[in-house]
Design a protein around this motif. Structure first.
Motif: not given
Length: 57
Positions: A1, A3, A17-18, A21, A26, A48, A55
């Motif tokens: 992961m 940030k 989260g990557r 994602a 995330w 994302f 989220p």
């Protein structure tokens, strides 16, 4: 992961989260201040992907 931090004047917003994602993968750690919804939403979609600006809670 990973940030990513977004500075909004006097506060920071952190996305955890990557990158890329997608939806529900995330977490938004700090909601910022009134009037910054568009900035937060735009940054979330950029990081994302589209339609991933809500989220999980």
């Amino acid at each position: 992961m990973s940030k990513c931090r977004l500075r909004l004047g006097i506060v920071n917003v952190v996305f955890f989260g990557r990158a890329g994602a997608g939806d529900r993968e995330w977490v938004l750690i700090d909601a910022g201040v009134m009037g910054t919804t568009g900035l937060i939403t735009g940054a979330a979609e950029e990081r994302f992907g589209p339609k991933s600006d809500q989220p999980q809670s």
